[in-house]
Design a protein around this motif. Structure first.
Motif, short mmCIF file in Angstrom:
data_model
loop_
_atom_site.label_atom_id
_atom_site.label_comp_id
_atom_site.label_asym_id
_atom_site.label_seq_id
_atom_site.Cartn_x
_atom_site.Cartn_y
_atom_site.Cartn_z
N SER A 295 10.47 4.22 -1.56
CA SER A 295 10.40 5.14 -0.17
C SER A 295 10.05 6.38 -0.70
CB SER A 295 11.73 5.05 0.42
OG SER A 295 12.10 3.59 0.51
N GLY A 296 9.54 7.29 0.18
CA GLY A 296 9.19 8.69 0.06
C GLY A 296 7.90 8.91 0.84
N SER A 297 7.41 10.09 0.74
CA SER A 297 6.10 10.72 1.07
C SER A 297 5.18 10.84 0.03
CB SER A 297 6.31 12.03 2.02
OG SER A 297 6.97 11.75 3.13
N PHE A 298 3.98 10.28 0.30
CA PHE A 298 2.97 10.17 -0.87
C PHE A 298 1.57 10.50 -0.37
CE2 PHE A 298 6.40 7.01 -1.92
CZ PHE A 298 6.77 7.62 -2.96
N HIS A 299 0.76 10.96 -1.29
CA HIS A 299 -0.57 11.36 -0.92
C HIS A 299 -1.33 9.98 -1.61
CE1 HIS A 299 -4.55 13.11 -0.65
NE2 HIS A 299 -4.89 12.83 -1.75
N PHE A 300 -2.22 9.39 -0.80
CA PHE A 300 -3.00 8.34 -1.17
C PHE A 300 -4.28 8.58 -1.66
CE2 PHE A 300 0.80 6.71 1.03
CZ PHE A 300 1.09 5.75 0.66
N ARG A 301 -4.77 8.13 -2.62
CA ARG A 301 -6.48 8.18 -2.97
C ARG A 301 -6.78 7.05 -3.83
NH1 ARG A 301 -8.92 9.35 -7.54
NH2 ARG A 301 -7.07 9.62 -8.68
N CYS A 302 -7.99 6.61 -3.41
CA CYS A 302 -8.49 5.40 -3.64
C CYS A 302 -10.18 5.74 -4.31
CB CYS A 302 -8.97 4.23 -2.78
SG CYS A 302 -7.22 3.62 -2.09
#
Length: 179
Positions: A117-124
């Protein structure tokens, strides 16, 4: 006893409802340009998305699945490589549960189950903007609600408009029997 609404009233009410529906549709279009969903025009993803461990989420892109497939980012035998980064900036590989390379999926290209759990930045890799439209902190889609409301108002308005117009034309064609 059935109350019959006069033809002129139906005609006027229908016209007003259609005008309100057009205003709602215009407001929905303006509002959609300010929202942060992959399917909204000119949207940019939020810097971070809050997720809960164990929940399934969807990754989407404003580019669309058909464009990602045609550019070779998605397809049979092609693994999508995504990473997440938290507040510390450390990147962790994201385990993708399934990829979607069917163009009918429009914007959703993969699903994942949050490991923590938490706040995350997503990159692909190969995908410019990555959205998590169903994240815990994702805002509601008010423009969709306005679009549905506009559709309902337009349906009722057009029905009343046509009903009133037909009744007015029938009244003009029928001879005066009360004279």
């Amino acid at each position: 006893m059935r109350v019959r609404v006069p033809a002129g009233t139906r005609l006027a009410a229908g016209a007003v409802l259609v005008l309100i529906a057009l205003c709602c549709l215009g407001a929905a279009r303006v509002l959609s340009s300010t929202q942060r969903h992959a399917y909204d025009p000119h949207a940019t993803p939020a810097p971070t998305y809050r997720v809960t461990a164990g929940k399934l989420y969807q990754l989407s892109s404003s580019q669309g699945v058909s464009k990602l497939t045609s550019s070779g980012v998605l397809g049979n035998g092609i693994a999508v490589h995504c990473v997440i980064s938290g507040a510390s900036g450390a990147q962790t590989p994201l385990t993708i549960e399934s990829t979607k390379d069917d163009s009918r999926d429009l914007h959703v290209f993969a699903t994942f189950r949050a490991a923590r759990s938490g706040s995350f930045h997503f990159r692909c890799d190969g995908i410019g903007d990555v959205f998590v439209d169903d994240a815990d902190d994702s805002p509601p889609d008010f423009s969709a609600g306005l679009t549905v409301l506009a559709s309902l108002l337009a349906a009722v308005g057009v029905t009343a408009l046509l009903s009133g117009a037909y009744a007015v034309s029938e009244d003009r064609r029928s001879p005066l029997s009360d004279v």
